[in-house]
Enzyme design. Sequence first.
Site, short mmCIF file in Angstrom:
data_model
loop_
_atom_site.label_atom_id
_atom_site.label_comp_id
_atom_site.label_asym_id
_atom_site.label_seq_id
_atom_site.Cartn_x
_atom_site.Cartn_y
_atom_site.Cartn_z
N GLU A 57 1.02 -1.13 0.00
CA GLU A 57 0.02 -0.06 0.07
C GLU A 57 0.76 1.36 0.11
O GLU A 57 1.64 1.41 0.68
CB GLU A 57 -0.82 -0.04 1.13
CG GLU A 57 -1.68 1.05 1.56
CD GLU A 57 -2.67 1.07 2.56
OE1 GLU A 57 -3.52 1.77 2.94
OE2 GLU A 57 -2.30 0.14 3.46
N LYS A 126 -8.89 2.49 -2.21
CA LYS A 126 -9.43 1.69 -0.95
C LYS A 126 -10.81 2.09 -0.74
O LYS A 126 -11.12 3.25 -0.80
CB LYS A 126 -8.39 2.33 0.13
CG LYS A 126 -8.58 1.65 1.26
CD LYS A 126 -7.35 1.91 2.22
CE LYS A 126 -7.34 1.05 3.69
NZ LYS A 126 -5.86 1.42 4.38
N CYS A 182 -5.66 -2.90 1.91
CA CYS A 182 -5.45 -3.18 3.34
C CYS A 182 -6.54 -3.31 4.19
O CYS A 182 -7.27 -4.55 4.08
CB CYS A 182 -4.54 -1.99 4.16
SG CYS A 182 -3.73 -2.41 5.49
#
Length: 694
Positions: A57, A126, A182
Site C-alpha cells: 500500500e 481503497k 489493506c
Amino acid sequence: MTVQTLPFDSAYRHGYARVAACTIPLAIADPATNAESVLAAARECDAEAVAVAVFPELCLTGYSLEDLVLQDPVLDAVEAAIERLVEASTELFPMLVIGAPLRHRNRIYNCAVVIHRGEVLGVAPKSYLPTYREFYERRWFAPGDDRSGDYLVIGGVEAPFGPDLLFEALDVPGLVVHVEVCEDYWVPIPPSSEAALAGATVLANLSGSPITIARADDRKLLSQSQSFRCLAAYAYAAAGMGESTNDVSWDGQTMVYEAGQLLAETERFPDGPRRSVADVDLDRLRQDRYRQGTFDDNRRTHSSRIDGFRTVHFELDPPSSDIGLRRPLDRFPFVPDDPARLAQDCYEAFNIQVSGLVQRMEAIGRPKPVLGVSGGLDSTHALLVVARAMDRMGRPRSDILTYTMPGFATSDHTKSNAIALAEAIGASIETIDIRDAAIELLTKIGHPFADGEPVHDITFENVQAGLRTDYLFRLANQNGGMVIGTSDLSELALGWTTYGVGDQMSHYAVNTGVPKTLIQHIIRWVIAHGHRDESGTTLSSEAVTVLQSVLDTEISPELVPAGQDGKVQSTEDAIGPYALHDFTLFHILRFGFRPSKIAFLASHAWGHKDAGAWPPGFPDDEHYAYDLPTIGRWMRVFLKRYFAFAQFKRSAIPNGPKVSPAGSLSPRGDWRAPSDGNARAWLAELDTALPEGS
C-alpha cells in the site's frame, strides 16, 4: 501462442499462473526512488516469469508519510513515477499492482494502480479507511467504495477507476485479478468477496499495516479464510523497511494463499526486498467453483451489486520455456508431509472408520464381526479398526471372528502373519483350507487346472476369491455375524476386486474410503505410538512386530502360485504402482484435472527421489522415482480401468464411510458414473499432450 499450444513442460500450459507478493525498502515521500525499487523488483519478477506482482500500500510514497501526502510536490512526483513505471513496463512480463495516492476531483484516494505492457489498465481505490487506534486515514483520503463505474485521468490518459474492476487475461484462461487495499479485507464483507462471485480468481491486497504483537497471525487468518471462502488465490504484501517508526513499526509480511492453503510466505522484518512467489492453480479454483454450486447461488443472491463489475481485458503472452513449478506438491496427495498433519489425518481416518462401524453394529443388533485375514495391508488395517470398535462398545475382542483361508498360492509368511496378528489382538482365529472346495468347483466347471494343467487364468483366481467370501457370508449367518469388507479406495478405483461373491462385497466396508497409500501410514502411526495408540487400541509387542512384518511384505493377491523362479504374484507388477495410481486418483476425483496436467504434476513430484519431502516414517532406503514414460504408461492403465472398466463394481459396493476430503467412490456419495462408459477422451488428451516417446 495460446496455452493449448505451449510445450508440455510449461506450467502456463497446465493452468498455472505465477503470482508474487513483494515488499521493498522505500524512502518516505520520494516517489522517484521508490519507483526504481519497484522497477528493480519487477525486473526480477520478469526473470522468474511472474504474471502478477503485488506491491505494498502507498509504496510509491510510503504509507506513513501522514500530512506530507497533501503536498503538491509529492503528488506531482507520484504521477511522474507512475509514468516512469508505465514506460518501463513495456518490456516486462508481469502485471504490476502498485500503491499510490492519486488526486481525483476534490479528493485524494489511496489507490492500487494496475500497470501492464505500457498501459494503466485501471485504478482501484481503497474502499474502507480506518480511523481508529493508530490509524487516521480519513484525515487525508476519501473512501472509494462509491466510485464504481468511474474513470480518472493519469498521465494524460483516462483509466477505469473504482473498486468494481476485474482484470482478465485473454490468453491465460481463468486468470482474473481483483485488487483491494489493506483495511478492505478487515471488514465483514470485503470487496474481494463480491469480486470473487463476479469471477475473480486472484485477489490482491496492498497493505500498509504496521505490526503489533499477533497482528501477523491475524493477517494470515484473514488471508487464509478469504482465499478459502472465495475459492480463490489471495496475495498479500505489507509495508516494511523505510516506513517511519515515529509511533509504530513494520514487518514487511508477504504471503500467497490458494483456497485456504499457504503456497508461499517470506520471513518478517526483512533487511531488504523480499517476495513470496507461487504458481496459482487456476484449474483447481475453477473446478472447485463448478463443484460447489452454492458459490454461484451466492452470486445470484447478490447479483444487484455483482452484475455491475467491469472487466478490463489484457494479453499476458505467457512464456513457452520450462519455468519449473513453484508450489508445494505432495508425492502422496493422500498423505501429508508434515508430521503433525499426518498424525492428525491418521487419527481422524482411523476414528471415522471406527465410529462408522460402531454405529452400524449398534443399529443392527450388535452382531459379531466376521473378517477374512490374509496377512496383507487391507485386512490387517480392518482388523485394527474392528478391535477398536469392539473396545468402544465394551465388547470382548474374542467376539471378533477371523478366518485365514489358504489357497493354492498362500505363503506360510502371510498365513503366519494373519494368525499371529489375530491372536495378538485377541480375536478368535480359525483356518479353513479352501483348496479342496476349489478343486471340486474347478472340476465341476471343467477347468483344466483340475486335471493337473498349470492354467492360472481369471477363473482360477476368482474361484478362490469367491469361495473365501462365500465362506465368510455363511459363517456370518451361522454365528449371528456381519462380514467386514477390507477392499480399499485404490482397489475400487482400479477395479482390482472380485465382483459379487468376492472381496468387492461385504455387509459393511470399513476401508472403502481409505486409499492404499494412506493405509500404510495409519498402520505406521499405530506402530509409532507404541503399545497404546492415541485412539485407545492396546497393542502387544507381538502385535507391533507383526504389523511391521505386514508393512514389509510385497502387496499380492496370492491367487497364482509362485513361478519357477520363486517370484510371488505381485499386484503392482500387474496393474502398476499404487503411488502413481493414488496420485492420479486424487487429482481426477478431487479436481477433474486433465490427464496431461496430472502427468505434468507427477513428473515434478516423482521425477527425482531426492527432490521434495517424503512423508514422515517412510523408510529412507525405499525412496524411489519415476520418469515421464513410466508415468504415462501407468496412467494409461489407470484411465482404462477407472473410466472404461471398473464402474460396474463401484456401482454395487456396500456401505462404508467417506474418509478423504478428496472424495469417495460410493454411487450414493461423491461419484456417480455410467458403468458402460469409456476412456477415449482421457486417453486422447494424454496422448496428444505428452512429448513423443512418453
